[in-house]
Structure formats: C-alpha cells, structure tokens
Design a protein around this motif. Structure first.
Motif, PDB file in Angstrom:
ATOM      1  N   LEU A  52      52.859  14.969 -24.080  1.00 37.60           N
ATOM      2  CA  LEU A  52      53.173  15.308 -22.876  1.00 37.60           C
ATOM      3  C   LEU A  52      53.415  14.494 -21.272  1.00 37.60           C
ATOM      4  N   TYR A  53      52.304  13.459 -20.966  1.00 36.55           N
ATOM      5  CA  TYR A  53      52.018  12.651 -20.309  1.00 36.55           C
ATOM      6  C   TYR A  53      52.262  11.908 -20.773  1.00 36.55           C
ATOM      7  N   TYR A  54      52.459  10.705 -22.067  1.00 34.38           N
ATOM      8  CA  TYR A  54      52.857   9.135 -22.145  1.00 34.38           C
ATOM      9  C   TYR A  54      53.277   8.534 -21.872  1.00 34.38           C
ATOM     10  N   ASP A  55      53.092   7.208 -21.153  1.00 34.38           N
ATOM     11  CA  ASP A  55      53.977   6.560 -20.320  1.00 34.38           C
ATOM     12  C   ASP A  55      54.946   7.371 -19.380  1.00 34.38           C
ATOM     13  N   ARG A  56      54.305   8.149 -18.887  1.00 38.12           N
ATOM     14  CA  ARG A  56      54.737   9.008 -17.326  1.00 38.12           C
ATOM     15  C   ARG A  56      53.965   8.896 -16.117  1.00 38.12           C
ATOM     16  N   ASP A  57      54.432   8.452 -14.718  1.00 35.52           N
ATOM     17  CA  ASP A  57      53.501   7.944 -13.801  1.00 35.52           C
ATOM     18  C   ASP A  57      53.537   8.834 -13.024  1.00 35.52           C
ATOM     19  N   ILE A  58      52.130   9.232 -13.691  1.00 35.00           N
ATOM     20  CA  ILE A  58      52.350  10.955 -13.095  1.00 35.00           C
ATOM     21  C   ILE A  58      50.413  10.998 -12.845  1.00 35.00           C
ATOM     22  N   SER A  59      50.706  10.799 -11.387  1.00 35.36           N
ATOM     23  CA  SER A  59      49.084  11.202 -11.285  1.00 35.36           C
ATOM     24  C   SER A  59      48.167  12.184 -11.351  1.00 35.36           C
ATOM     25  N   PHE A  60      46.959  12.381 -11.629  1.00 39.27           N
ATOM     26  CA  PHE A  60      46.315  13.697 -12.339  1.00 39.27           C
ATOM     27  C   PHE A  60      44.773  13.507 -10.644  1.00 39.27           C
ATOM     28  N   SER A  61      45.298  15.009  -9.935  1.00 38.06           N
ATOM     29  CA  SER A  61      43.584  15.351  -9.476  1.00 38.06           C
ATOM     30  C   SER A  61      43.003  15.785  -9.719  1.00 38.06           C
ATOM     31  N   LEU A  62      41.732  14.722  -9.076  1.00 33.84           N
ATOM     32  CA  LEU A  62      40.529  15.181  -9.428  1.00 33.84           C
ATOM     33  C   LEU A  62      39.178  15.296  -8.485  1.00 33.84           C
ATOM     34  N   VAL A  63      40.042  16.155  -7.835  1.00 31.27           N
ATOM     35  CA  VAL A  63      39.464  16.581  -6.513  1.00 31.27           C
ATOM     36  C   VAL A  63      39.195  15.360  -5.421  1.00 31.27           C
ATOM     37  N   LEU A  64      38.140  14.492  -5.358  1.00 30.60           N
ATOM     38  CA  LEU A  64      37.938  13.360  -4.962  1.00 30.60           C
ATOM     39  C   LEU A  64      38.416  11.513  -5.544  1.00 30.60           C
ATOM     40  N   LEU A  65      39.934  11.789  -6.390  1.00 22.86           N
ATOM     41  CA  LEU A  65      40.025  10.497  -6.664  1.00 22.86           C
ATOM     42  C   LEU A  65      41.224  11.172  -7.017  1.00 22.86           C
ATOM     43  N   ASP A  66      41.949   9.868  -7.838  1.00 22.44           N
ATOM     44  CA  ASP A  66      43.132  10.649  -8.889  1.00 22.44           C
ATOM     45  C   ASP A  66      43.095   9.760  -9.556  1.00 22.44           C
ATOM     46  N   SER A  67      43.375  10.351 -11.301  1.00 21.78           N
ATOM     47  CA  SER A  67      43.301   9.355 -11.982  1.00 21.78           C
ATOM     48  C   SER A  67      44.418  10.115 -13.999  1.00 21.78           C
ATOM     49  N   ASN A  68      44.733   9.103 -14.651  1.00 18.59           N
ATOM     50  CA  ASN A  68      45.685   9.220 -15.313  1.00 18.59           C
ATOM     51  C   ASN A  68      45.618  10.475 -16.323  1.00 18.59           C
ATOM     52  N   TRP A  69      46.742  11.491 -16.914  1.00 23.00           N
ATOM     53  CA  TRP A  69      46.120  11.926 -18.248  1.00 23.00           C
ATOM     54  C   TRP A  69      44.721  12.009 -18.672  1.00 23.00           C
ATOM     55  N   ILE A  70      44.358  10.750 -19.465  1.00 22.67           N
ATOM     56  CA  ILE A  70      43.257  11.196 -20.427  1.00 22.67           C
ATOM     57  C   ILE A  70      41.929  10.820 -19.633  1.00 22.67           C
ATOM     58  N   VAL A  71      41.772  11.234 -18.871  1.00 23.24           N
ATOM     59  CA  VAL A  71      40.388  10.856 -18.210  1.00 23.24           C
ATOM     60  C   VAL A  71      41.038  12.678 -16.770  1.00 23.24           C
ATOM     61  N   PHE A  72      41.849  12.776 -16.775  1.00 25.49           N
ATOM     62  CA  PHE A  72      41.425  14.444 -16.963  1.00 25.49           C
ATOM     63  C   PHE A  72      41.181  15.372 -17.946  1.00 25.49           C
ATOM     64  N   THR A  73      42.219  15.085 -18.538  1.00 25.59           N
ATOM     65  CA  THR A  73      41.621  15.645 -20.130  1.00 25.59           C
ATOM     66  C   THR A  73      40.555  15.893 -20.216  1.00 25.59           C
ATOM     67  N   ILE A  74      40.093  14.793 -20.522  1.00 19.02           N
ATOM     68  CA  ILE A  74      38.816  14.693 -20.881  1.00 19.02           C
ATOM     69  C   ILE A  74      37.321  15.383 -19.861  1.00 19.02           C
ATOM     70  N   VAL A  75      37.612  15.772 -18.618  1.00 15.34           N
ATOM     71  CA  VAL A  75      36.920  16.133 -17.479  1.00 15.34           C
ATOM     72  C   VAL A  75      37.020  17.477 -17.527  1.00 15.34           C
ATOM     73  N   ALA A  76      38.074  17.486 -17.618  1.00 19.02           N
ATOM     74  CA  ALA A  76      38.313  19.116 -17.044  1.00 19.02           C
ATOM     75  C   ALA A  76      38.217  20.137 -18.588  1.00 19.02           C
ATOM     76  N   PHE A  77      38.869  19.186 -20.018  1.00 20.89           N
ATOM     77  CA  PHE A  77      37.703  19.494 -20.843  1.00 20.89           C
ATOM     78  C   PHE A  77      36.774  19.868 -20.867  1.00 20.89           C
ATOM     79  N   SER A  78      35.571  18.796 -20.686  1.00 23.40           N
ATOM     80  CA  SER A  78      33.795  18.621 -20.042  1.00 23.40           C
ATOM     81  C   SER A  78      33.441  20.200 -19.524  1.00 23.40           C
ATOM     82  N   VAL A  79      34.363  20.289 -18.386  1.00 29.95           N
ATOM     83  CA  VAL A  79      33.922  20.858 -17.217  1.00 29.95           C
ATOM     84  C   VAL A  79      34.221  22.769 -17.513  1.00 29.95           C
ATOM     85  N   ILE A  80      36.038  22.256 -18.632  1.00 28.93           N
ATOM     86  CA  ILE A  80      35.763  23.815 -19.233  1.00 28.93           C
ATOM     87  C   ILE A  80      34.990  24.726 -20.167  1.00 28.93           C
TER      88      ILE A  80
END
Length: 98
Positions: A52-80
C-alpha cells in the motif's frame, strides 16, 4: 480513511484472526511456538503495508514523532498485540518461561 487507521485496522484484523481463529487450533500453544507464528503474521502485515505505501512519501504519526510505514506498522502491531497475547496467555494458561 487515513493511512494510520488503515494500518491499525489491518493489524487488528490480522491479530484477531491469528489469536482467535488460528492459534487456538495449534497443538503446541507454547510461548515459543506462538512467537514463531507471530513472525509470519508480522511478515504478512508488513507485506500488505508495503504494497500500500512503499515508495510513497507519506508520514505516519506516532503521537510524539513521525515515522515511515515500516516503523509505524511494527510499533502499531506490537502495541495492538499486547492485549491479544495477554488474553491468550490467560485463556490457555501459557507460561512465558518454559
């Protein structure tokens, strides 16, 4: 739907299927076996998110910082996953130390 909510929904669906449908059918419900199976589910989540998001310039918000889709997916997956894992541990009386 925002990109963040898309990935959160993806992770909730994958984890629900894993912990409610697939993992209860496993004969070996040990923590180590569940961890190995989780690698597969995490990989599926990353592959779908990447498609869905590879090679797209989209920033994902992790409340205190912005990340790319890989970091967001791993962090969200772990928390959920934490509530699913704790529920499964209690339901099937699994020990973390074996």
């Amino acid at each position: 739907m925002s990109p963040e909510w898309t990935l959160i929904l993806l992770n909730v669906i994958l984890l629900f299927i894993a912990y409610v449908v697939i993992y209860p059918k496993l004969e070996d419900k040990s923590f180590s076996n569940i961890s190995k199976q989780d690698l597969i589910v995490t990989t599926v989540s990353l592959v779908v998110a990447g498609s869905l998001y590879y090679d797209r310039d989209i920033s994902f918000s992790l409340v205190l910082l912005d990340s790319n889709w890989i970091v967001f997916t791993i962090v969200a997956f772990s928390v959920i996953e934490i509530p699913f894992l704790l529920w499964f541990k209690q339901r099937y009386n699994i020990r973390f130390r074996e």
